[in-house]
Design an enzyme around this catalytic site. Structure first.
Site, PDB file in Angstrom:
ATOM      1  N   HIS A 188      -9.700   0.857   1.117  1.00  0.00           N
ATOM      2  CA  HIS A 188      -9.560   1.270   2.524  1.00  0.00           C
ATOM      3  C   HIS A 188     -10.874   0.896   3.203  1.00  0.00           C
ATOM      4  CE1 HIS A 188      -7.018   4.832   0.861  1.00  0.00           C
ATOM      5  NE2 HIS A 188      -6.166   4.041   1.484  1.00  0.00           N
ATOM      6  N   TYR A 242      -4.749   7.967  -6.560  1.00  0.00           N
ATOM      7  CA  TYR A 242      -6.043   8.645  -6.677  1.00  0.00           C
ATOM      8  C   TYR A 242      -5.993  10.091  -7.129  1.00  0.00           C
ATOM      9  CZ  TYR A 242      -5.197  10.108  -1.771  1.00  0.00           C
ATOM     10  OH  TYR A 242      -4.669  10.606  -0.609  1.00  0.00           O
ATOM     11  N   ASP A 260       2.172   3.040   2.968  1.00  0.00           N
ATOM     12  CA  ASP A 260       1.046   3.969   2.918  1.00  0.00           C
ATOM     13  C   ASP A 260       1.462   5.439   2.797  1.00  0.00           C
ATOM     14  OD1 ASP A 260      -1.397   5.224   3.154  1.00  0.00           O
ATOM     15  OD2 ASP A 260      -1.994   4.281   5.027  1.00  0.00           O
ATOM     16  N   ARG A 296      -5.705  14.893   7.106  1.00  0.00           N
ATOM     17  CA  ARG A 296      -6.193  14.752   5.736  1.00  0.00           C
ATOM     18  C   ARG A 296      -6.372  16.117   5.053  1.00  0.00           C
ATOM     19  NH1 ARG A 296     -11.771  11.968   3.706  1.00  0.00           N
ATOM     20  NH2 ARG A 296     -12.591  13.909   4.546  1.00  0.00           N
ATOM     21  N   HIS A 343     -11.883   3.601  -3.477  1.00  0.00           N
ATOM     22  CA  HIS A 343     -11.123   4.223  -2.378  1.00  0.00           C
ATOM     23  C   HIS A 343     -11.550   3.728  -1.009  1.00  0.00           C
ATOM     24  CE1 HIS A 343     -10.040   7.269   0.632  1.00  0.00           C
ATOM     25  NE2 HIS A 343      -8.969   7.458  -0.109  1.00  0.00           N
ATOM     26  N   ARG A 390     -16.806   5.129   2.001  1.00  0.00           N
ATOM     27  CA  ARG A 390     -17.153   6.550   2.113  1.00  0.00           C
ATOM     28  C   ARG A 390     -17.181   7.211   0.740  1.00  0.00           C
ATOM     29  NH1 ARG A 390     -12.368   8.688   4.196  1.00  0.00           N
ATOM     30  NH2 ARG A 390     -11.444   6.703   4.743  1.00  0.00           N
ATOM     31  N   HIS A 395       0.828  -1.212   0.000  1.00  0.00           N
ATOM     32  CA  HIS A 395       0.000   0.000   0.000  1.00  0.00           C
ATOM     33  C   HIS A 395       0.857   1.255   0.000  1.00  0.00           C
ATOM     34  CE1 HIS A 395      -3.828   1.988   0.369  1.00  0.00           C
ATOM     35  NE2 HIS A 395      -3.443   2.688   1.416  1.00  0.00           N
ATOM     36  N   GLN A 408       2.510  11.247  -1.123  1.00  0.00           N
ATOM     37  CA  GLN A 408       2.520  11.627   0.298  1.00  0.00           C
ATOM     38  C   GLN A 408       3.927  11.615   0.899  1.00  0.00           C
ATOM     39  OE1 GLN A 408      -0.611   9.504   2.426  1.00  0.00           O
ATOM     40  NE2 GLN A 408      -2.164  10.197   0.973  1.00  0.00           N
ATOM     41  N   HIS A 445      -6.227  -1.334   6.049  1.00  0.00           N
ATOM     42  CA  HIS A 445      -6.669  -0.776   7.343  1.00  0.00           C
ATOM     43  C   HIS A 445      -7.982  -1.426   7.800  1.00  0.00           C
ATOM     44  CE1 HIS A 445      -3.817   2.303   6.193  1.00  0.00           C
ATOM     45  NE2 HIS A 445      -4.629   2.901   5.362  1.00  0.00           N
ATOM     46  N   GLU A 466     -10.653   2.184   8.896  1.00  0.00           N
ATOM     47  CA  GLU A 466      -9.443   2.730   9.508  1.00  0.00           C
ATOM     48  C   GLU A 466      -9.750   3.519  10.777  1.00  0.00           C
ATOM     49  OE1 GLU A 466      -7.236   5.211   6.827  1.00  0.00           O
ATOM     50  OE2 GLU A 466      -5.441   5.103   8.082  1.00  0.00           O
TER      51      GLU A 466
END
Ligand code: NGQ
Ligand code: ZN
Length: 460
Positions: free
Chosen positions: A237, A123, A325, A84, A208, A211, A58, A63, A274, A240
């Protein structure tokens, strides 16, 4: 070109073996794994124990560009959600050149830190204003180029992202670069397939999260992917944050893992990233589904997620692997350390990761994480066995933490007592030596490119 390596000690799927000759073919696939071999002509000799390369299951490459830059108090109470917001701010400025520079350095770092392949959960698709690039695949192709340059094994997982919360909530400003219809996702996959095939990368799909993907879209995207490639990997995901569990309950009356297992064809193609918050039934059913639990212990610690119950998952025979991640840490050994330590904190016991067959924690965890990681990557990278890719890591037997120890103790020292210095001498991917004497050939150039891209992104 080298086609074989002799190792005094090598970690095979069944455990440590002595005097192992690894031989691979032109395609970079192991053709022979022979224990009790003699030093022969032409075989290079490993400078320490050889372990299978770890698949990193992952990654959000971009990031890496702000890792370490959110470790200060920004509000009364910082959380995953406030992190976030900062992450969205960083993502908003990213261009294709930044993406490629950051990923090139990151993938070189991964190879120096024990990972020989990576699953990229990608993404950020669109331009800063939310419009598609002229070539819709621009940012995915930047990642693919970085992986090729560095020589890391690659599984590309373009991400489907449509809503900001359960029940079809409209996406927010910060998410506009991520949003696409299900049809445009299937079109993106079609357009990426030839480039992935050409470089031996695997292509899958990442809805993703529950949500971000409504039920219809999830169903149609998974069906569309299956029509393209019935064994393609699917990563999501899943549970998490406790808020995510509460919101899912409010929306559907079910917990996220429970909902997914009831409404999607979850099987061994799936990686549940997660799966931190599960009840007993979810641990049992999730493990029985054949899906891999995608554990990202250092990121989950960094973001304040909570603790996965490793003993429970393994007790049900669940597959699992590790990922870096958010890249707060990029080090396969350190993920295993964090996983084991999280369990010790929670259970007040020691050596939780050991098994009857493999009493050394680091050995047991490495073997299991390589298996699960390979399954999640959907590539033949499951360890030192015939038919698998020649992806392996040579520990540095001269490293002070390792010197004079037995091979299992060297791996233990590498994971638990190398004091955050790398005890890796070399990394081979598909039979090509990409890291030697601890360094990737592109180390200096890639580092420079990374620092320049980061400076630009952080300006004003
Ligand atoms: C991500 N990262 O997609 O980068 C997420 C944060 C979200 C982690 N979950 C965004 N660790 O989940 O909404
Ligand atoms: Zn993630």
């Amino acid at each position: 070109m080298t086609r074989s390596l002799l190792a005094a000690d090598a970690l095979l799927p069944g455990g440590w073996a002595k005097d192992v000759l690894l031989t691979w073919n032109d395609a970079g696939e192991l053709a022979q794994v022979q224990a009790g071999a003699q030093a022969g002509q032409g075989a290079a000799v490993a400078r320490g124990p050889v372990i299978p390369g770890m698949p990193n299951l992952h990654s959000h490459a971009f990031q890496r560009g702000f890792a370490g830059l959110t470790e200060h108090r920004a509000g009364e109470q910082d959380s995953f959600w406030s992190w976030r917001t900062l992450m969205y701010r960083f993502a908003a400025r990213l261009g294709p050149e930044h993406m490629e520079a950051i990923a090139t350095w990151l993938y070189a770092e991964m190879l120096e830190a024990g990972y020989t392949s990576v699953c990229e959960f990608q993404y950020v698709h669109h331009q800063a204003d939310g419009r598609a690039y002229a070539d819709d695949a621009t940012l995915s192709l930047a990642l693919l180029r970085a992986a090729t340059k560095v020589g890391i094994g690659f599984t590309l997982l373009p991400v489907l992202y449509q809503t900001s919360g359960f029940g079809g909530l409209a996406p927010n400003e910060g998410q506009r670069r991520f949003i696409r219809t299900t049809d445009s996702m299937l079109g993106l996959l079609e357009s990426l397939k030839p480039a992935c095939d050409a470089q031996g990368a695997r292509l899958g799909l990442a809805p993703h999260s529950l949500r971000a993907v409504p039920p219809d879209a999830l169903r149609n995207a998974v069906a569309g992917l299956g029509a393209m490639d019935p064994s393609a990997p699917i990563h999501i995901h899943i549970a998490e944050q406790t808020k995510e569990v509460d919101d899912c309950l409010a929306w559907s009356g079910q917990r996220p893992v429970e909902w997914l297992l009831d409404h999607a064809p979850v099987d061994a193609r799936w990686c549940l990233v997660h799966a931190t918050h599960m009840n007993d039934a979810e641990y049992q059913r999730g493990a029985a589904s054949g899906a891999v639990a995608g554990l990202c212990p250092t990121t989950e610690a960094n973001l304040g997620d909570g603790i996965f119950d490793f003993a429970k998952w393994r007790g049900h025979g669940g597959a699992w692997g590790v990922g870096s991640d958010s890249h707060a840490t990029v080090n396969a050994a350190e993920e295993l350390l964090m996983l084991e330590y999280s369990q010790r904190f929670a259970s007040r016991q020691r050596n939780v990761g050991a098994t009857a067959a493999q009493p050394h924690v680091a050995t047991a965890l490495t073997l299991a994480a390589v298996q699960g990681g390979a399954q999640a990557a959907a590539r033949p990278v499951a360890g030192l066995a015939v038919g698998q890719r020649a992806d392996f890591v040579v520990l540095d037997a001269q490293h002070l933490a390792l010197q004079g120890l037995s091979a299992p103790d060297m791996l233990s020292a590498h994971v638990f007592a190398s004091h955050r210095t790398s005890a890796i001498d070399a990394a081979w991917v598909g039979g090509r030596e990409r890291v030697s004497a601890g360094r990737h050939a592109l180390h200096d150039d890639a580092a420079q490119g990374f620092v320049a891209a980061r400076s630009q992104l952080l300006k004003d």
